[in-house]
Design an enzyme around this catalytic site. Structure first.
Site, PDB file in Angstrom:
ATOM      1  N   LYS A  58       0.841  -1.210   0.000  1.00 11.64           N
ATOM      2  CA  LYS A  58       0.000   0.000   0.000  1.00 11.64           C
ATOM      3  C   LYS A  58       0.867   1.246   0.000  1.00 11.64           C
ATOM      4  O   LYS A  58       0.585   2.224  -0.716  1.00 11.64           O
ATOM      5  CB  LYS A  58      -0.918  -0.017   1.223  1.00 11.64           C
ATOM      6  CG  LYS A  58      -1.818   1.201   1.330  1.00 11.64           C
ATOM      7  CD  LYS A  58      -2.669   1.122   2.589  1.00 11.64           C
ATOM      8  CE  LYS A  58      -3.533   2.366   2.743  1.00 11.64           C
ATOM      9  NZ  LYS A  58      -4.329   2.318   4.004  1.00 11.64           N
ATOM     10  N   ASP A  82       5.060  -2.286  12.168  1.00 11.27           N
ATOM     11  CA  ASP A  82       3.724  -2.414  12.753  1.00 11.27           C
ATOM     12  C   ASP A  82       3.806  -1.875  14.175  1.00 11.27           C
ATOM     13  O   ASP A  82       4.335  -2.537  15.070  1.00 11.27           O
ATOM     14  CB  ASP A  82       3.275  -3.873  12.749  1.00 11.27           C
ATOM     15  CG  ASP A  82       1.862  -4.045  13.285  1.00 11.27           C
ATOM     16  OD1 ASP A  82       1.256  -3.047  13.727  1.00 11.27           O
ATOM     17  OD2 ASP A  82       1.367  -5.186  13.277  1.00 11.27           O
ATOM     18  N   ASN A 109       4.254  10.143  12.970  1.00 13.85           N
ATOM     19  CA  ASN A 109       3.035  10.567  12.298  1.00 13.85           C
ATOM     20  C   ASN A 109       1.917   9.528  12.328  1.00 13.85           C
ATOM     21  O   ASN A 109       0.737   9.881  12.372  1.00 13.85           O
ATOM     22  CB  ASN A 109       3.380  10.908  10.846  1.00 13.85           C
ATOM     23  CG  ASN A 109       2.158  11.044   9.967  1.00 13.85           C
ATOM     24  OD1 ASN A 109       1.507  12.083   9.925  1.00 13.85           O
ATOM     25  ND2 ASN A 109       1.817   9.979   9.244  1.00 13.85           N
ATOM     26  N   SER A 156       0.191  14.943  17.825  1.00 12.17           N
ATOM     27  CA  SER A 156      -0.868  14.886  18.823  1.00 12.17           C
ATOM     28  C   SER A 156      -2.158  15.288  18.111  1.00 12.17           C
ATOM     29  O   SER A 156      -2.321  15.021  16.916  1.00 12.17           O
ATOM     30  CB  SER A 156      -0.539  15.803  20.005  1.00 12.17           C
ATOM     31  OG  SER A 156      -1.547  15.739  20.993  1.00 12.17           O
ATOM     32  N   TYR A 183      -8.967   7.649  22.315  1.00 11.18           N
ATOM     33  CA  TYR A 183      -8.205   8.469  21.375  1.00 11.18           C
ATOM     34  C   TYR A 183      -7.599   9.673  22.101  1.00 11.18           C
ATOM     35  O   TYR A 183      -6.417   9.993  21.918  1.00 11.18           O
ATOM     36  CB  TYR A 183      -9.117   8.942  20.247  1.00 11.18           C
ATOM     37  CG  TYR A 183      -8.409   9.794  19.218  1.00 11.18           C
ATOM     38  CD1 TYR A 183      -7.400   9.263  18.429  1.00 11.18           C
ATOM     39  CD2 TYR A 183      -8.769  11.123  19.028  1.00 11.18           C
ATOM     40  CE1 TYR A 183      -6.749  10.039  17.481  1.00 11.18           C
ATOM     41  CE2 TYR A 183      -8.137  11.911  18.078  1.00 11.18           C
ATOM     42  CZ  TYR A 183      -7.119  11.362  17.304  1.00 11.18           C
ATOM     43  OH  TYR A 183      -6.483  12.142  16.365  1.00 11.18           O
ATOM     44  N   LYS A 187      -3.619  10.781  22.443  1.00  8.84           N
ATOM     45  CA  LYS A 187      -3.108  12.049  21.905  1.00  8.84           C
ATOM     46  C   LYS A 187      -2.511  12.924  23.008  1.00  8.84           C
ATOM     47  O   LYS A 187      -1.545  13.657  22.764  1.00  8.84           O
ATOM     48  CB  LYS A 187      -4.223  12.785  21.170  1.00  8.84           C
ATOM     49  CG  LYS A 187      -4.705  12.087  19.902  1.00  8.84           C
ATOM     50  CD  LYS A 187      -3.638  12.066  18.806  1.00  8.84           C
ATOM     51  CE  LYS A 187      -2.923  10.786  18.624  1.00  8.84           C
ATOM     52  NZ  LYS A 187      -1.914  10.810  17.534  1.00  8.84           N
TER      53      LYS A 187
END
Length: 320
Positions: A58, A82, A109, A156, A183, A187
């Site tokens: 990909k 991974d 990232n 973040s 989540y 972050k």
């Protein structure tokens, strides 16, 4: 040359007039979205990007525009990583260290957002384990390769407003699971990691910062149904603080601009340990579920950052 940037600035705006020839940059998540655009902008200005992706096939397809944009000797090489498997992270990091080739910057990232409850290969809650712990091990293991003057940029998000890190129950073994709470915790962890990494490495000239790229339609939101995404967008608009703009979404090139700014353009003394957005330093703000700008106190707490570092070492079984 453009010297003042803001929410609408793009990666190419930020890098106008900058020659990155000879710089070597580690970027995770180069198979889609912000990672691909970050790599494209860097390679187009002469940098050599070492790009990590879980799915190499990909990534090869996605980075065709990166190679097409290469200039001034810039280039791209890919490696498999991974972040949801510490075995993979350690093997990849060890392979990079074995080459002995230094980095001028490392950009954490890659990530996942608002996914159903699950665990990584090591039994960690998926978002905390992937977004934070995977990068925690990777960046720390390759830290010896970071040159004096190098920078680390951790992505973040304004999503840190959804939750502080939980050092007692990081894996939701007791706490009822919520996609956005998980989540938010991850972050916040990204911001606290950059804060503590900066403290530990600034004396040797390596600085770290966290960034909020903005709200961008990328594969990151793939776990949200169109209805859920539309509902979230409407609630953000309806509850928008008076000092925030009406526009919610950025383009990918605008979203990656703050990463590039923090990593290659901004004054390292100014951004060291800080949380950045819109190609500038974020201002502290009061807690609010609907804010899309500013940084909340829990994501910039140095004592919390040290405690998270120690907890992370305990969880991964490795000290840095």
């Amino acid at each position: 040359m453009t010297t003042s940037f803001g929410p609408s600035s793009t990666t190419d705006d930020v890098l106008e007039g900058h020659d990155l020839s000879g710089k070597r940059v580690l970027v995770t998540g180069v198979s889609a979205g912000l990672g691909v655009e970050t790599a494209r902008a860097l390679v187009a200005h002469g940098a050599h990007v070492v790009g990590a992706a879980r799915d190499l096939a990909k990534a090869k397809r996605a980075t065709e525009p990166v190679l097409a944009a290469a200039a001034k000797g810039g280039g791209l090489e890919l490696f498999e990583l991974d972040l949801a498997s510490l075995k993979s992270v350690r093997a990849s990091a060890d392979a990079l260290v074995a080459t002995g080739r230094p980095f001028d910057a490392a950009i954490a990232n890659a990530g996942v957002m608002a996914c159903p409850k699950g665990v990584t290969a090591d039994g960690f809650e998926t978002q905390f384990g992937t977004n934070h712990l995977g990068h925690f091990v990777l960046i720390n293991r390759v830290a010896p390769l970071l040159k004096a003057g190098a920078r680390v940029v951790a992505l973040s998000s304004a999503g840190h407003r959804y939750g502080d890190v939980d050092l007692v129950d990081p894996n939701f073994e007791v706490t009822p699971y919520s996609e956005f709470l998980a989540y938010g915790r991850s972050k916040t962890a990204n911001a606290l990691f950059a804060l503590e990494f900066d403290r530990r490495h600034r004396e040797r000239g390596v600085r770290a910062a966290s960034v909020h790229p903005g709200v961008i339609r990328t594969e990151l939101s793939r776990h949200l149904t169109p209805e859920a995404l539309a509902d979230l967008t409407e609630r953000l608009r309806a509850n928008k603080p008076a000092d925030e703009p009406e526009t919610i979404f950025k383009t990918v090139a605008q979203g990656a601009a703050t990463t590039i700014w923090a990593g290659f353009v901004a004054d390292p003394e100014a951004i060291g340990g800080r949380y950045c957005e819109d190609c500038g330093l974020a201002r502290p703000v009061a807690p609010s579920f609907y804010r899309r700008s500013g940084v909340q106190r829990h994501a910039m707490d140095p004592f919390r950052a040290r405690a998270l570092w120690e907890k992370s070492e305990e969880m991964v079984g490795e000290r840095f």
